[in-house]
Design a protein around this motif. Structure first.
Motif, PDB file in Angstrom:
ATOM      1  N   LEU A 198      45.044  46.185  27.360  1.00  0.00           N
ATOM      2  CA  LEU A 198      44.226  47.106  28.131  1.00  0.00           C
ATOM      3  C   LEU A 198      44.607  48.539  27.773  1.00  0.00           C
ATOM      4  O   LEU A 198      45.788  48.826  27.565  1.00  0.00           O
ATOM      5  CB  LEU A 198      44.486  46.851  29.623  1.00  0.00           C
ATOM      6  N   LEU A 199      43.633  49.412  27.693  1.00  0.00           N
ATOM      7  CA  LEU A 199      43.884  50.840  27.495  1.00  0.00           C
ATOM      8  C   LEU A 199      43.570  51.549  28.806  1.00  0.00           C
ATOM      9  O   LEU A 199      42.468  51.420  29.339  1.00  0.00           O
ATOM     10  CB  LEU A 199      43.010  51.403  26.373  1.00  0.00           C
ATOM     11  N   VAL A 200      44.562  52.280  29.312  1.00  0.00           N
ATOM     12  CA  VAL A 200      44.407  52.971  30.589  1.00  0.00           C
ATOM     13  C   VAL A 200      44.263  54.465  30.318  1.00  0.00           C
ATOM     14  O   VAL A 200      45.125  55.058  29.664  1.00  0.00           O
ATOM     15  CB  VAL A 200      45.621  52.698  31.509  1.00  0.00           C
ATOM     16  N   PRO A 201      43.190  55.076  30.823  1.00  0.00           N
ATOM     17  CA  PRO A 201      42.991  56.508  30.587  1.00  0.00           C
ATOM     18  C   PRO A 201      44.117  57.344  31.195  1.00  0.00           C
ATOM     19  O   PRO A 201      44.565  57.081  32.306  1.00  0.00           O
ATOM     20  CB  PRO A 201      41.674  56.821  31.300  1.00  0.00           C
ATOM     21  N   CYS A 202      44.578  58.311  30.432  1.00  0.00           N
ATOM     22  CA  CYS A 202      45.542  59.290  30.917  1.00  0.00           C
ATOM     23  C   CYS A 202      45.389  60.528  30.048  1.00  0.00           C
ATOM     24  O   CYS A 202      44.596  60.531  29.110  1.00  0.00           O
ATOM     25  CB  CYS A 202      46.967  58.743  30.900  1.00  0.00           C
ATOM     26  N   ARG A 203      46.119  61.560  30.378  1.00  0.00           N
ATOM     27  CA  ARG A 203      46.026  62.783  29.575  1.00  0.00           C
ATOM     28  C   ARG A 203      46.533  62.501  28.167  1.00  0.00           C
ATOM     29  O   ARG A 203      47.559  61.869  27.989  1.00  0.00           O
ATOM     30  CB  ARG A 203      46.838  63.895  30.210  1.00  0.00           C
ATOM     31  N   GLY A 204      45.820  62.981  27.176  1.00  0.00           N
ATOM     32  CA  GLY A 204      46.207  62.710  25.798  1.00  0.00           C
ATOM     33  C   GLY A 204      45.690  61.342  25.390  1.00  0.00           C
ATOM     34  O   GLY A 204      44.584  60.948  25.726  1.00  0.00           O
ATOM     35  N   TYR A 211      39.128  52.980  37.707  1.00  0.00           N
ATOM     36  CA  TYR A 211      39.239  54.073  38.668  1.00  0.00           C
ATOM     37  C   TYR A 211      39.620  55.373  37.955  1.00  0.00           C
ATOM     38  O   TYR A 211      39.021  56.421  38.197  1.00  0.00           O
ATOM     39  CB  TYR A 211      40.276  53.730  39.741  1.00  0.00           C
ATOM     40  N   LEU A 212      40.619  55.305  37.076  1.00  0.00           N
ATOM     41  CA  LEU A 212      41.052  56.506  36.362  1.00  0.00           C
ATOM     42  C   LEU A 212      39.968  57.013  35.406  1.00  0.00           C
ATOM     43  O   LEU A 212      39.844  58.220  35.192  1.00  0.00           O
ATOM     44  CB  LEU A 212      42.357  56.237  35.609  1.00  0.00           C
ATOM     45  N   GLN A 213      39.205  56.104  34.855  1.00  0.00           N
ATOM     46  CA  GLN A 213      38.108  56.509  33.978  1.00  0.00           C
ATOM     47  C   GLN A 213      37.029  57.229  34.792  1.00  0.00           C
ATOM     48  O   GLN A 213      36.475  58.231  34.356  1.00  0.00           O
ATOM     49  CB  GLN A 213      37.514  55.280  33.284  1.00  0.00           C
ATOM     50  N   ALA A 214      36.756  56.743  35.985  1.00  0.00           N
ATOM     51  CA  ALA A 214      35.737  57.343  36.838  1.00  0.00           C
ATOM     52  C   ALA A 214      36.207  58.639  37.497  1.00  0.00           C
ATOM     53  O   ALA A 214      35.390  59.437  37.935  1.00  0.00           O
ATOM     54  CB  ALA A 214      35.305  56.342  37.911  1.00  0.00           C
ATOM     55  N   HIS A 215      37.530  58.827  37.583  1.00  0.00           N
ATOM     56  CA  HIS A 215      38.108  60.011  38.228  1.00  0.00           C
ATOM     57  C   HIS A 215      39.069  60.712  37.270  1.00  0.00           C
ATOM     58  O   HIS A 215      40.286  60.637  37.435  1.00  0.00           O
ATOM     59  CB  HIS A 215      38.836  59.613  39.515  1.00  0.00           C
ATOM     60  N   PRO A 216      38.550  61.405  36.265  1.00  0.00           N
ATOM     61  CA  PRO A 216      39.416  62.049  35.270  1.00  0.00           C
ATOM     62  C   PRO A 216      40.392  63.059  35.884  1.00  0.00           C
ATOM     63  O   PRO A 216      41.455  63.293  35.338  1.00  0.00           O
ATOM     64  CB  PRO A 216      38.451  62.754  34.323  1.00  0.00           C
ATOM     65  N   ASP A 217      40.036  63.624  37.050  1.00  0.00           N
ATOM     66  CA  ASP A 217      40.934  64.570  37.710  1.00  0.00           C
ATOM     67  C   ASP A 217      42.212  63.899  38.209  1.00  0.00           C
ATOM     68  O   ASP A 217      43.210  64.566  38.483  1.00  0.00           O
ATOM     69  CB  ASP A 217      40.221  65.256  38.878  1.00  0.00           C
ATOM     70  N   LYS A 218      42.209  62.570  38.303  1.00  0.00           N
ATOM     71  CA  LYS A 218      43.390  61.815  38.750  1.00  0.00           C
ATOM     72  C   LYS A 218      44.303  61.426  37.587  1.00  0.00           C
ATOM     73  O   LYS A 218      45.392  60.912  37.792  1.00  0.00           O
ATOM     74  CB  LYS A 218      42.972  60.529  39.487  1.00  0.00           C
TER      75      LYS A 218
END
Length: 141
Positions: free
Chosen positions: A40-46, A78-85
Motif C-alpha cells: 500500500l502507498l500512503v499519501p504524505c508530504r514528499g 482519508y489522507l488522500q481526501a484530506h491533503p491538509d492532514k
C-alpha cells in the motif's frame, strides 16, 4: 624507514578496502528495504509512504482483532481526501499506528465484552424510560 612507510600504505589500503565493503553492505541493505514491494502507498508530504508485507505482518500481529490492511486502506484514502492532514513520512508512520489503535478500540466497543456484535432492539429503545431506569437503580419508587 622505507619498510614502515610501505607497511603504513598497506594498512591504509586495507582500511579503505574494509570501508568500501562496509559501505557496499549498507547500500545493499538499504536497497533491499527500498526494493521491498509495497502492499500500500500512503499519501504524505514528499514521496508516499510504502507499507510493505513485513509492515502489514507487524500490524496484523499487533492488532489481531483488525483486518489491518483494510484499516490502512481507509487511512490512506482519508489522507488522500484530506491533503491538509498529510505529514512527514515519520509522522505518517505514527499516524497509521494511532489509526489502527483507534480502529481496534472501536471494534472492541462494537462487539462488547461478550465478543458478540452489539445489536439494538428498536422496540426496547422506544419503550425505555430513563426515569423508570434510574428509579429502579436507586431502589426508590
Amino acid at each position: 624507514e622505507g619498510f614502515s612507510s610501505e607497511n603504513d600504505t598497506k594498512q591504509s589500503k586495507a582500511k579503505q578496502s574494509k570501508a568500501k565493503q562496509s559501505k557496499a553492505k549498507q547500500s545493499k541493505a538499504k536497497q533491499s528495504v527500498c526494493a521491498a514491494p509495497a502492499v500500500l502507498l500512503v499519501p504524505c508530504r514528499g514521496q508516499p509512504l510504502k507499507v510493505t508485507q513485513n509492515d502489514l505482518q507487524e500490524y496484523t500481529h499487533d492488532f489481531p482483532s483488525l483486518r489491518a490492511e483494510d484499516s490502512l486502506k481507509r487511512a490512506a484514502l482519508y489522507l488522500q481526501a484530506h491533503p491538509d492532514k498529510q505529514r512527514s513520512r515519520e509522522a505518517t508512520k505514527a499516524y497509521l499506528r494511532l489509526w489502527l489503535e483507534q480502529d481496534a478500540a472501536n471494534a472492541a466497543a462494537a462487539y462488547g465484552p461478550t465478543g458478540e456484535k452489539a445489536t439494538y432492539d428498536i422496540s426496547e429503545y422506544e419503550s425505555f424510560s430513563a426515569v423508570d431506569y434510574f428509579d429502579a437503580e436507586d431502589g426508590s419508587d
